[in-house]
Motif scaffolding. Structure first.
Motif, PDB file in Angstrom:
ATOM      1  N   ARG A 284      26.595  11.299 -15.560  1.00  0.00           N
ATOM      2  CA  ARG A 284      27.567  11.080 -16.644  1.00  0.00           C
ATOM      3  C   ARG A 284      28.147   9.669 -16.557  1.00  0.00           C
ATOM      4  N   LYS A 285      28.502   9.231 -15.330  1.00  0.00           N
ATOM      5  CA  LYS A 285      29.023   7.874 -15.141  1.00  0.00           C
ATOM      6  C   LYS A 285      27.996   6.833 -15.579  1.00  0.00           C
ATOM      7  N   CYS A 286      26.743   7.087 -15.263  1.00  0.00           N
ATOM      8  CA  CYS A 286      25.672   6.186 -15.669  1.00  0.00           C
ATOM      9  C   CYS A 286      25.611   6.082 -17.194  1.00  0.00           C
ATOM     10  N   LEU A 287      25.728   7.215 -17.862  1.00  0.00           N
ATOM     11  CA  LEU A 287      25.697   7.212 -19.326  1.00  0.00           C
ATOM     12  C   LEU A 287      26.929   6.539 -19.921  1.00  0.00           C
ATOM     13  N   TYR A 288      28.077   6.695 -19.263  1.00  0.00           N
ATOM     14  CA  TYR A 288      29.273   5.980 -19.711  1.00  0.00           C
ATOM     15  C   TYR A 288      28.996   4.483 -19.712  1.00  0.00           C
ATOM     16  N   GLY A 289      28.352   4.032 -18.654  1.00  0.00           N
ATOM     17  CA  GLY A 289      28.015   2.613 -18.574  1.00  0.00           C
ATOM     18  C   GLY A 289      27.007   2.198 -19.633  1.00  0.00           C
ATOM     19  N   GLU A 290      26.004   3.034 -19.842  1.00  0.00           N
ATOM     20  CA  GLU A 290      24.971   2.745 -20.840  1.00  0.00           C
ATOM     21  C   GLU A 290      25.579   2.583 -22.234  1.00  0.00           C
ATOM     22  N   TYR A 291      26.533   3.451 -22.567  1.00  0.00           N
ATOM     23  CA  TYR A 291      27.177   3.409 -23.882  1.00  0.00           C
ATOM     24  C   TYR A 291      28.465   2.585 -23.887  1.00  0.00           C
ATOM     25  N   GLN A 292      28.716   1.919 -22.772  1.00  0.00           N
ATOM     26  CA  GLN A 292      29.890   1.055 -22.622  1.00  0.00           C
ATOM     27  C   GLN A 292      31.195   1.778 -22.966  1.00  0.00           C
ATOM     28  N   LEU A 293      31.356   2.935 -22.366  1.00  0.00           N
ATOM     29  CA  LEU A 293      32.555   3.747 -22.586  1.00  0.00           C
ATOM     30  C   LEU A 293      33.480   3.657 -21.369  1.00  0.00           C
TER      31      LEU A 293
END
Length: 97
Positions: free
Chosen positions: A88-97
């Motif tokens: 989830r943290k990785c995806l936050y980074g991917e979507y710049q959230l």
């Protein structure tokens, strides 16, 4: 009398220095206040407010991530975010959230 109170200065520096009767009155009013306990209560209230605000922000962040993943038709990734914090943290980074 506010006018007479305004005439009380401390060593001419302009700082308000209350006359002795007012000091006694203030002390009498606050003598039963447990300052350390009041401080702990204020800290606990502040902590609770901070936690509530953080929880709200976290929920909003996850909702935005969910919207992006749905938009991009990434259902498997969405399902994985429910159980895998690191992913989830990785995806936050991917979507710049």
């Amino acid at each position: 009398n506010l006018k007479s109170l305004s005439q009380h200065k401390h060593w001419g520096c302009g700082c308000f220095y209350p006359p002795l009767p007012l000091k006694s009155l203030l002390f009498e009013h606050f003598k039963d206040v447990d300052i350390p306990a009041a401080r702990k209560i204020a800290q606990a209230e502040g902590r609770a407010e901070g936690l509530a605000e953080g929880k709200k922000e976290g929920e909003e962040r996850f909702a935005r991530l969910t919207q992006f993943l749905l938009r991009d038709n990434r259902m498997d990734d969405l399902i994985k975010t429910f159980t895998d914090l690191e992913y989830r943290k990785c995806l936050y980074g991917e979507y710049q959230l």
